[in-house]
Design a protein around this motif. Structure first.
Motif, PDB file in Angstrom:
ATOM      1  N   GLY A  52      12.948 -44.699   6.884  1.00 44.05           N
ATOM      2  CA  GLY A  52      12.502 -45.427   8.062  1.00 44.05           C
ATOM      3  C   GLY A  52      11.410 -44.722   8.852  1.00 44.05           C
ATOM      4  O   GLY A  52      10.745 -45.335   9.680  1.00 44.05           O
ATOM      5  N   TYR A  53      11.205 -43.419   8.605  1.00 43.27           N
ATOM      6  CA  TYR A  53      10.093 -42.723   9.246  1.00 43.27           C
ATOM      7  C   TYR A  53       8.754 -43.223   8.710  1.00 43.27           C
ATOM      8  O   TYR A  53       7.732 -43.104   9.370  1.00 43.27           O
ATOM      9  N   TYR A  54       8.760 -43.738   7.503  1.00 42.96           N
ATOM     10  CA  TYR A  54       7.521 -44.086   6.805  1.00 42.96           C
ATOM     11  C   TYR A  54       7.349 -45.584   6.587  1.00 42.96           C
ATOM     12  O   TYR A  54       6.232 -46.067   6.485  1.00 42.96           O
ATOM     13  N   LEU A  55       8.454 -46.290   6.489  1.00 42.91           N
ATOM     14  CA  LEU A  55       8.422 -47.733   6.258  1.00 42.91           C
ATOM     15  C   LEU A  55       9.298 -48.420   7.295  1.00 42.91           C
ATOM     16  O   LEU A  55      10.331 -47.879   7.692  1.00 42.91           O
ATOM     17  N   LYS A  56       8.900 -49.613   7.707  1.00 44.13           N
ATOM     18  CA  LYS A  56       9.748 -50.384   8.617  1.00 44.13           C
ATOM     19  C   LYS A  56      11.031 -50.725   7.871  1.00 44.13           C
ATOM     20  O   LYS A  56      10.990 -51.326   6.802  1.00 44.13           O
ATOM     21  N   TRP A  57      12.149 -50.299   8.418  1.00 48.12           N
ATOM     22  CA  TRP A  57      13.425 -50.515   7.739  1.00 48.12           C
ATOM     23  C   TRP A  57      13.995 -51.854   8.171  1.00 48.12           C
ATOM     24  O   TRP A  57      14.340 -52.061   9.324  1.00 48.12           O
ATOM     25  N   ASP A  58      14.087 -52.770   7.228  1.00 47.18           N
ATOM     26  CA  ASP A  58      14.627 -54.098   7.465  1.00 47.18           C
ATOM     27  C   ASP A  58      15.618 -54.376   6.341  1.00 47.18           C
ATOM     28  O   ASP A  58      15.219 -54.708   5.225  1.00 47.18           O
ATOM     29  N   PRO A  59      16.924 -54.198   6.606  1.00 52.91           N
ATOM     30  CA  PRO A  59      17.910 -54.323   5.531  1.00 52.91           C
ATOM     31  C   PRO A  59      17.853 -55.642   4.765  1.00 52.91           C
ATOM     32  O   PRO A  59      17.993 -55.662   3.546  1.00 52.91           O
ATOM     33  N   GLN A  60      17.627 -56.743   5.471  1.00 53.69           N
ATOM     34  CA  GLN A  60      17.577 -58.027   4.775  1.00 53.69           C
ATOM     35  C   GLN A  60      16.371 -58.096   3.837  1.00 53.69           C
ATOM     36  O   GLN A  60      16.489 -58.565   2.710  1.00 53.69           O
ATOM     37  N   GLU A  61      15.232 -57.601   4.275  1.00 53.09           N
ATOM     38  CA  GLU A  61      14.047 -57.595   3.403  1.00 53.09           C
ATOM     39  C   GLU A  61      14.246 -56.646   2.225  1.00 53.09           C
ATOM     40  O   GLU A  61      13.797 -56.930   1.109  1.00 53.09           O
ATOM     41  N   CYS A  62      14.935 -55.524   2.466  1.00 57.33           N
ATOM     42  CA  CYS A  62      15.244 -54.607   1.355  1.00 57.33           C
ATOM     43  C   CYS A  62      16.147 -55.297   0.336  1.00 57.33           C
ATOM     44  O   CYS A  62      15.973 -55.135  -0.870  1.00 57.33           O
ATOM     45  N   TYR A  63      17.102 -56.072   0.832  1.00 57.11           N
ATOM     46  CA  TYR A  63      17.971 -56.832  -0.069  1.00 57.11           C
ATOM     47  C   TYR A  63      17.146 -57.824  -0.886  1.00 57.11           C
ATOM     48  O   TYR A  63      17.291 -57.905  -2.111  1.00 57.11           O
ATOM     49  N   TYR A  64      16.268 -58.587  -0.236  1.00 52.17           N
ATOM     50  CA  TYR A  64      15.440 -59.561  -0.960  1.00 52.17           C
ATOM     51  C   TYR A  64      14.581 -58.867  -2.011  1.00 52.17           C
ATOM     52  O   TYR A  64      14.440 -59.341  -3.136  1.00 52.17           O
ATOM     53  N   TYR A  65      14.009 -57.731  -1.644  1.00 49.17           N
ATOM     54  CA  TYR A  65      13.165 -56.982  -2.590  1.00 49.17           C
ATOM     55  C   TYR A  65      13.989 -56.521  -3.795  1.00 49.17           C
ATOM     56  O   TYR A  65      13.579 -56.685  -4.944  1.00 49.17           O
ATOM     57  N   ALA A  66      15.139 -55.937  -3.523  1.00 52.34           N
ATOM     58  CA  ALA A  66      15.985 -55.434  -4.608  1.00 52.34           C
ATOM     59  C   ALA A  66      16.464 -56.575  -5.506  1.00 52.34           C
ATOM     60  O   ALA A  66      16.507 -56.429  -6.731  1.00 52.34           O
ATOM     61  N   ALA A  67      16.811 -57.709  -4.917  1.00 49.78           N
ATOM     62  CA  ALA A  67      17.262 -58.852  -5.714  1.00 49.78           C
ATOM     63  C   ALA A  67      16.138 -59.358  -6.610  1.00 49.78           C
ATOM     64  O   ALA A  67      16.359 -59.655  -7.792  1.00 49.78           O
ATOM     65  N   LYS A  68      14.937 -59.414  -6.079  1.00 48.39           N
ATOM     66  CA  LYS A  68      13.797 -59.932  -6.838  1.00 48.39           C
ATOM     67  C   LYS A  68      13.333 -58.960  -7.923  1.00 48.39           C
ATOM     68  O   LYS A  68      13.021 -59.367  -9.043  1.00 48.39           O
ATOM     69  N   HIS A  69      13.282 -57.676  -7.617  1.00 51.46           N
ATOM     70  CA  HIS A  69      12.656 -56.710  -8.517  1.00 51.46           C
ATOM     71  C   HIS A  69      13.621 -55.906  -9.386  1.00 51.46           C
ATOM     72  O   HIS A  69      13.179 -55.268 -10.345  1.00 51.46           O
TER      73      HIS A  69
END
Length: 140
Positions: free
Chosen positions: A7-24
Motif C-alpha cells: 500500500g505504500y506504492y499502490l493504492k490498496w483496494d481489496p475489491q479491485e485486487c479480488y477482481y484482478y486476481a479472479a481475471k488474471h
C-alpha cells in the motif's frame, strides 16, 4: 529492519485486487462469506484471522465488518448508509467455523476463552443487559 507494505506504492483496494486476481489468476471467492463480515474473498486461507478481528471488536468496539466497510466507503464501492447497515448486521458475529481448532491451538477451554474475552471488554464500550453483552454505542 525496514517494513514496506504494498500500500505504500499502490493504492490498496481489496475489491479491485479480488477482481484482478479472479481475471488474471483464476482466483475464486469462497462459497460462503467471511464470518464477521460480508465479503467472500478475505481471510479465506487463515483460520486465526477471524479471532484477531473478534478480539479487536471486544477491545475497541470495532470488528471485521467495520474495517471492510470503512475501506469500501473510502474507495467509493459502497455508501456510508450501506456500510452502517452491514456493520450493524455482521460486526458482532462470532467466528464459529474454526472455534474448536482455535481453542486447541491456543491451548485453552471454551470457558477459559470466554473468561479472557469478558475481562478484556472495555467498560466504556460494553454493558451487560439480561446476560447479553451489548455495545453502548452503535454505528449510525
Amino acid at each position: 529492519t525496514e517494513v514496506h507494505y504494498l500500500g505504500y506504492y499502490l493504492k490498496w483496494d481489496p475489491q479491485e485486487c479480488y477482481y484482478y486476481a479472479a481475471k488474471h489468476t483464476g482466483f475464486k471467492a469462497n462459497i460462503e462469506r467471511t464470518e464477521g463480515s460480508y465479503s467472500k474473498y478475505s481471510s479465506i486461507d487463515d483460520k486465526i484471522d477471524p479471532f484477531h478481528y473478534y478480539t479487536t471488536l471486544i477491545k475497541f468496539g470495532i470488528g471485521r465488518c467495520t474495517y471492510d466497510a470503512s475501506q469500501e466507503v473510502r474507495n467509493g464501492k459502497i455508501t456510508r448508509e450501506e456500510a452502517v447497515y452491514l456493520v450493524n448486521k455482521y460486526d458482532r458475529e462470532f467466528p464459529n467455523k474454526f472455534f474448536k481448532e482455535f481453542l486447541d491451538y491456543i491451548d485453552t477451554t471454551e470457558e477459559g476463552f470466554w473468561k479472557t474475552i469478558d475481562k478484556n471488554r472495555s467498560p466504556h464500550l460494553w454493558e451487560k443487559i439480561d446476560d447479553e453483552w451489548l455495545l453502548k454505542h452503535k454505528v449510525s
